[in-house]
Motif scaffolding. Structure first.
Motif, PDB file in Angstrom:
ATOM      1  N   ASP A   1     -63.824 -24.823 -41.140  1.00  0.00           N
ATOM      2  CA  ASP A   1     -65.147 -25.441 -41.062  1.00  0.00           C
ATOM      3  C   ASP A   1     -66.244 -24.371 -41.067  1.00  0.00           C
ATOM      4  O   ASP A   1     -65.979 -23.178 -40.937  1.00  0.00           O
ATOM      5  N   ALA A   2     -67.457 -24.815 -41.224  1.00  0.00           N
ATOM      6  CA  ALA A   2     -68.579 -23.885 -41.373  1.00  0.00           C
ATOM      7  C   ALA A   2     -68.789 -23.024 -40.127  1.00  0.00           C
ATOM      8  O   ALA A   2     -69.114 -21.840 -40.232  1.00  0.00           O
ATOM      9  N   ILE A   3     -68.582 -23.597 -38.942  1.00  0.00           N
ATOM     10  CA  ILE A   3     -68.770 -22.827 -37.707  1.00  0.00           C
ATOM     11  C   ILE A   3     -67.728 -21.722 -37.597  1.00  0.00           C
ATOM     12  O   ILE A   3     -68.046 -20.587 -37.233  1.00  0.00           O
ATOM     13  N   SER A   4     -66.486 -22.025 -37.932  1.00  0.00           N
ATOM     14  CA  SER A   4     -65.430 -21.010 -37.897  1.00  0.00           C
ATOM     15  C   SER A   4     -65.718 -19.905 -38.901  1.00  0.00           C
ATOM     16  O   SER A   4     -65.495 -18.725 -38.622  1.00  0.00           O
ATOM     17  N   LEU A   5     -66.212 -20.283 -40.062  1.00  0.00           N
ATOM     18  CA  LEU A   5     -66.567 -19.297 -41.077  1.00  0.00           C
ATOM     19  C   LEU A   5     -67.709 -18.405 -40.588  1.00  0.00           C
ATOM     20  O   LEU A   5     -67.655 -17.186 -40.719  1.00  0.00           O
ATOM     21  N   LEU A   6     -68.708 -19.017 -39.989  1.00  0.00           N
ATOM     22  CA  LEU A   6     -69.832 -18.264 -39.457  1.00  0.00           C
ATOM     23  C   LEU A   6     -69.345 -17.257 -38.409  1.00  0.00           C
ATOM     24  O   LEU A   6     -69.756 -16.094 -38.424  1.00  0.00           O
ATOM     25  N   ARG A   7     -68.448 -17.680 -37.542  1.00  0.00           N
ATOM     26  CA  ARG A   7     -67.911 -16.777 -36.512  1.00  0.00           C
ATOM     27  C   ARG A   7     -67.140 -15.613 -37.133  1.00  0.00           C
ATOM     28  O   ARG A   7     -67.264 -14.469 -36.683  1.00  0.00           O
ATOM     29  N   ALA A   8     -66.344 -15.900 -38.151  1.00  0.00           N
ATOM     30  CA  ALA A   8     -65.572 -14.842 -38.809  1.00  0.00           C
ATOM     31  C   ALA A   8     -66.497 -13.808 -39.443  1.00  0.00           C
ATOM     32  O   ALA A   8     -66.268 -12.599 -39.333  1.00  0.00           O
ATOM     33  N   ILE A   9     -67.544 -14.277 -40.079  1.00  0.00           N
ATOM     34  CA  ILE A   9     -68.503 -13.368 -40.711  1.00  0.00           C
ATOM     35  C   ILE A   9     -69.296 -12.616 -39.645  1.00  0.00           C
ATOM     36  O   ILE A   9     -69.563 -11.419 -39.786  1.00  0.00           O
ATOM     37  N   ALA A  10     -69.633 -13.285 -38.553  1.00  0.00           N
ATOM     38  CA  ALA A  10     -70.379 -12.643 -37.471  1.00  0.00           C
ATOM     39  C   ALA A  10     -69.582 -11.490 -36.853  1.00  0.00           C
ATOM     40  O   ALA A  10     -70.162 -10.468 -36.475  1.00  0.00           O
ATOM     41  N   GLU A  11     -68.269 -11.632 -36.759  1.00  0.00           N
ATOM     42  CA  GLU A  11     -67.434 -10.551 -36.229  1.00  0.00           C
ATOM     43  C   GLU A  11     -67.515  -9.308 -37.126  1.00  0.00           C
ATOM     44  O   GLU A  11     -67.624  -8.180 -36.633  1.00  0.00           O
ATOM     45  N   ILE A  12     -67.448  -9.526 -38.435  1.00  0.00           N
ATOM     46  CA  ILE A  12     -67.572  -8.414 -39.384  1.00  0.00           C
ATOM     47  C   ILE A  12     -68.967  -7.795 -39.280  1.00  0.00           C
ATOM     48  O   ILE A  12     -69.120  -6.575 -39.264  1.00  0.00           O
ATOM     49  N   ALA A  13     -69.983  -8.644 -39.195  1.00  0.00           N
ATOM     50  CA  ALA A  13     -71.360  -8.159 -39.107  1.00  0.00           C
ATOM     51  C   ALA A  13     -71.556  -7.312 -37.851  1.00  0.00           C
ATOM     52  O   ALA A  13     -72.220  -6.272 -37.897  1.00  0.00           O
ATOM     53  N   GLU A  14     -70.974  -7.734 -36.754  1.00  0.00           N
ATOM     54  CA  GLU A  14     -71.103  -6.975 -35.510  1.00  0.00           C
ATOM     55  C   GLU A  14     -70.437  -5.609 -35.652  1.00  0.00           C
ATOM     56  O   GLU A  14     -70.995  -4.595 -35.229  1.00  0.00           O
ATOM     57  N   ALA A  15     -69.262  -5.581 -36.260  1.00  0.00           N
ATOM     58  CA  ALA A  15     -68.551  -4.316 -36.467  1.00  0.00           C
ATOM     59  C   ALA A  15     -69.341  -3.387 -37.390  1.00  0.00           C
ATOM     60  O   ALA A  15     -69.332  -2.167 -37.207  1.00  0.00           O
ATOM     61  N   GLN A  16     -70.032  -3.957 -38.366  1.00  0.00           N
ATOM     62  CA  GLN A  16     -70.824  -3.170 -39.323  1.00  0.00           C
ATOM     63  C   GLN A  16     -72.217  -2.837 -38.799  1.00  0.00           C
ATOM     64  O   GLN A  16     -72.928  -2.038 -39.401  1.00  0.00           O
ATOM     65  N   GLN A  17     -72.620  -3.512 -37.712  1.00  0.00           N
ATOM     66  CA  GLN A  17     -73.987  -3.392 -37.199  1.00  0.00           C
ATOM     67  C   GLN A  17     -75.015  -3.706 -38.282  1.00  0.00           C
ATOM     68  O   GLN A  17     -76.041  -3.035 -38.426  1.00  0.00           O
ATOM     69  N   HIS A  18     -74.689  -4.723 -39.069  1.00  0.00           N
ATOM     70  CA  HIS A  18     -75.579  -5.193 -40.131  1.00  0.00           C
ATOM     71  C   HIS A  18     -75.494  -6.714 -40.124  1.00  0.00           C
ATOM     72  O   HIS A  18     -74.490  -7.281 -40.536  1.00  0.00           O
ATOM     73  N   HIS A  19     -76.519  -7.361 -39.619  1.00  0.00           N
ATOM     74  CA  HIS A  19     -76.448  -8.782 -39.303  1.00  0.00           C
ATOM     75  C   HIS A  19     -77.230  -9.640 -40.291  1.00  0.00           C
ATOM     76  O   HIS A  19     -78.457  -9.531 -40.358  1.00  0.00           O
ATOM     77  N   PRO A  20     -76.513 -10.486 -41.034  1.00  0.00           N
ATOM     78  CA  PRO A  20     -77.206 -11.386 -41.962  1.00  0.00           C
ATOM     79  C   PRO A  20     -77.875 -12.527 -41.200  1.00  0.00           C
ATOM     80  O   PRO A  20     -77.575 -12.785 -40.034  1.00  0.00           O
ATOM     81  N   ASP A  21     -78.781 -13.202 -41.877  1.00  0.00           N
ATOM     82  CA  ASP A  21     -79.344 -14.442 -41.352  1.00  0.00           C
ATOM     83  C   ASP A  21     -78.436 -15.569 -41.815  1.00  0.00           C
ATOM     84  O   ASP A  21     -78.002 -15.594 -42.976  1.00  0.00           O
ATOM     85  N   PHE A  22     -78.145 -16.488 -40.913  1.00  0.00           N
ATOM     86  CA  PHE A  22     -77.315 -17.644 -41.236  1.00  0.00           C
ATOM     87  C   PHE A  22     -78.169 -18.901 -41.180  1.00  0.00           C
ATOM     88  O   PHE A  22     -78.973 -19.073 -40.269  1.00  0.00           O
TER      89      PHE A  22
END
Length: 82
Positions: free
Chosen positions: A2-23
């Motif tokens: 689902d979209a929330i799970s996808l958002l969480r998966a991407i947020a984990e990568i963004a946190e590791a990269q310290q580069h945060h997209p807007d959702f």
């Protein structure tokens, strides 16, 4: 996925990269906007993050629907269908 799970998966990568997209989460789609505010445009980090997002989507079998550039902002839009 689902979209929330996808958002969480991407947020984990963004946190590791310290580069945060807007959702932007809508009923059946998740819009992901990559932009470097400090540079007032796109940087290499935006493209690295886009590639990592693409890897997540492909690994989950999700085909994103639109990839476009609008006013200097890189937008990757993902349609989530059950």
């Amino acid at each position: 996925m689902d979209a929330i799970s996808l958002l969480r998966a991407i947020a984990e990568i963004a946190e590791a990269q310290q580069h945060h997209p807007d959702f932007h989460l809508y009923y059946n789609k998740l819009e992901i906007v990559l932009y470097t505010h400090k540079a007032n445009g796109l940087t290499e980090n935006d493209f690295i993050m886009a590639a990592k997002i693409d890897d997540i989507l492909r690994s989950k079998g999700i085909l994103w629907s639109i990839l476009l550039q609008h006013w200097g902002t890189f937008i990757q839009q993902v349609s989530i269908w059950p």
